[in-house]
Design an enzyme around this catalytic site. Structure first.
Site, PDB file in Angstrom:
ATOM      1  N   CYS A  33      74.574  19.993 -24.538  1.00  0.00           N
ATOM      2  CA  CYS A  33      73.395  19.028 -24.040  1.00  0.00           C
ATOM      3  C   CYS A  33      73.570  17.659 -23.795  1.00  0.00           C
ATOM      4  CB  CYS A  33      72.276  19.180 -24.961  1.00  0.00           C
ATOM      5  SG  CYS A  33      71.660  20.944 -24.947  1.00  0.00           S
ATOM      6  N   HIS A  91      67.764  12.908 -24.763  1.00  0.00           N
ATOM      7  CA  HIS A  91      67.711  14.181 -24.312  1.00  0.00           C
ATOM      8  C   HIS A  91      66.399  15.094 -24.940  1.00  0.00           C
ATOM      9  CE1 HIS A  91      68.752  18.560 -24.521  1.00  0.00           C
ATOM     10  NE2 HIS A  91      68.972  18.665 -26.013  1.00  0.00           N
ATOM     11  N   ASN A 104      63.468  22.008 -23.181  1.00  0.00           N
ATOM     12  CA  ASN A 104      64.746  21.454 -22.977  1.00  0.00           C
ATOM     13  C   ASN A 104      65.333  22.043 -22.068  1.00  0.00           C
ATOM     14  OD1 ASN A 104      67.327  21.144 -23.949  1.00  0.00           O
ATOM     15  ND2 ASN A 104      67.107  21.595 -25.984  1.00  0.00           N
TER      16      ASN A 104
END
Length: 338
Positions: free
Chosen positions: A127, A265, A295
């Site tokens: 990520c 993020h 996400n």
């Protein structure tokens, strides 16, 4: 160990590199909390209360990571006024490539009409991948010139265990992209990358690589699914990411109150709120897309940046902080001046 990037100064020997255009692509299929929660034994109220997520987008069966990446790249190129044939570098940040080989970036290059000889490669920092790729591309074209396309793209819906409420409720699919090139604005002024390999088991997909190749046993045991120790990841962010961001800002002579746009993020809405509070960045300066998109892995930072460009009234001179963390464990911070 943290690798610190120097604060970049403009001048003949170090031309400014900036973001010339942004773009994003989210699949059309909307997955509600009730739909994703049913197999995991949870409902909309439980999911929203824990994560702040309402919906997410999942790719259709005939859509692959490169499809989303190409669409996001095309949007970024159009915004920048650059043709694919003018690109001198393409980096695709992904941990869900179309296939182990070739690199998904090669498919992106072909899809965007990049010229023969244009280097294109994948980067996997999970990520954190987009911030790692952005930093890498910035350093390369600062020395070589030209234009770079940086894409963050992931399709996590293909590797989720629908019964695991710790993971399946969180993730959506998507892609975000930026075009980098010579610029007097939207410049990258500092970056910091870090790795915390002692914690590499917090986030993982155990099988499918050279350690545990695909077999009937690994498939039966669900070892190809994404797994995450959510509580330990929250502790990791509190113990490592928040202090690192504070130190990064201080080293660049920037106070939290100076940040006009915080683009983290989009791991989990509750986690993002806690992170902003720990750093001291007002919540109304924190840009988010998690409520509708969830996400999206390495896509979450560029998707949210693109959304901010279109909706958040970003002004010349605004300081923008991109902050990502993910499996590895890895962390990437980028400071921009708009």
């Amino acid at each position: 160990m943290i690798t610190t990037g120097r604060r970049f100064e403009e001048g003949p020997s170090a031309p400014a590199v900036g973001i010339l255009g942004t773009g994003s692509c989210l699949p059309s299929y909307v997955v509600t909390n009730d739909e994703v929660g049913a197999p995991a034994g949870v409902d909309d109220a439980w999911i929203f209360g824990k994560t702040g997520i309402r919906n997410r987008r999942w790719a259709k069966p005939d859509e692959a990571t490169s499809d989303l990446a190409i669409a996001a790249g095309r949007a970024a190129l159009e915004a920048a006024g650059i043709r694919g044939s003018e690109l001198s570098l393409i980096i695709t940040a992904t941990s869900t490539p179309d296939s182990p080989q070739p690199a998904t970036a090669a498919l992106v290059a072909e899809g965007l009409g990049a010229g023969s000889g244009t280097p294109a490669f994948d980067l996997n920092a999970v990520c954190s991948g987009f911030n790692f790729a952005l930093t890498t591309a910035e350093r390369i074209i600062r020395g070589t010139g030209g234009y770079a396309l940086v894409v963050g793209a992931d399709i996590y819906s293909r590797i989720l265990d629908p019964r695991d409420r710790r993971t399946t409720i969180l993730f959506g699919d998507g892609a975000g992209a930026v075009v980098l090139g010579p610029s007097r604005g939207r410049t990258v002024i500092s970056a910091r990358l870090a790795g915390f390999s002692d914690d590499h088991e917090l986030i993982r997909v155990p099988a499918g690589g050279s350690r545990l190749p695909a077999t009937e046993d690994t498939l039966r045991d669900g070892l190809h699914y994404f797994t995450m120790n959510g509580r330990a990841v929250r502790d990791f962010v509190a113990d490592n990411v928040a202090p690192a961001i504070s130190a990064f800002l201080a080293d660049n002579g920037v106070a939290p109150a100076d940040i006009a746009h915080f683009v983290p993020h989009q791991a989990n809405g509750r986690m993002i709120d806690d992170l902003a509070d720990r750093i001291g960045i007002p919540r109304d300066r924190t840009r988010s897309t998690y409520e509708e998109y969830g996400n999206t892995g390495s896509a979450s930072v560029p998707v949210t940046l693109d959304h901010a460009v279109r909706t958040a009234d970003m002004k010349d001179g605004d300081l923008v902080l991109l902050a990502a963390f993910g499996g590895g464990m890895a962390m990437g911070l980028v400071l921009l001046q708009w």
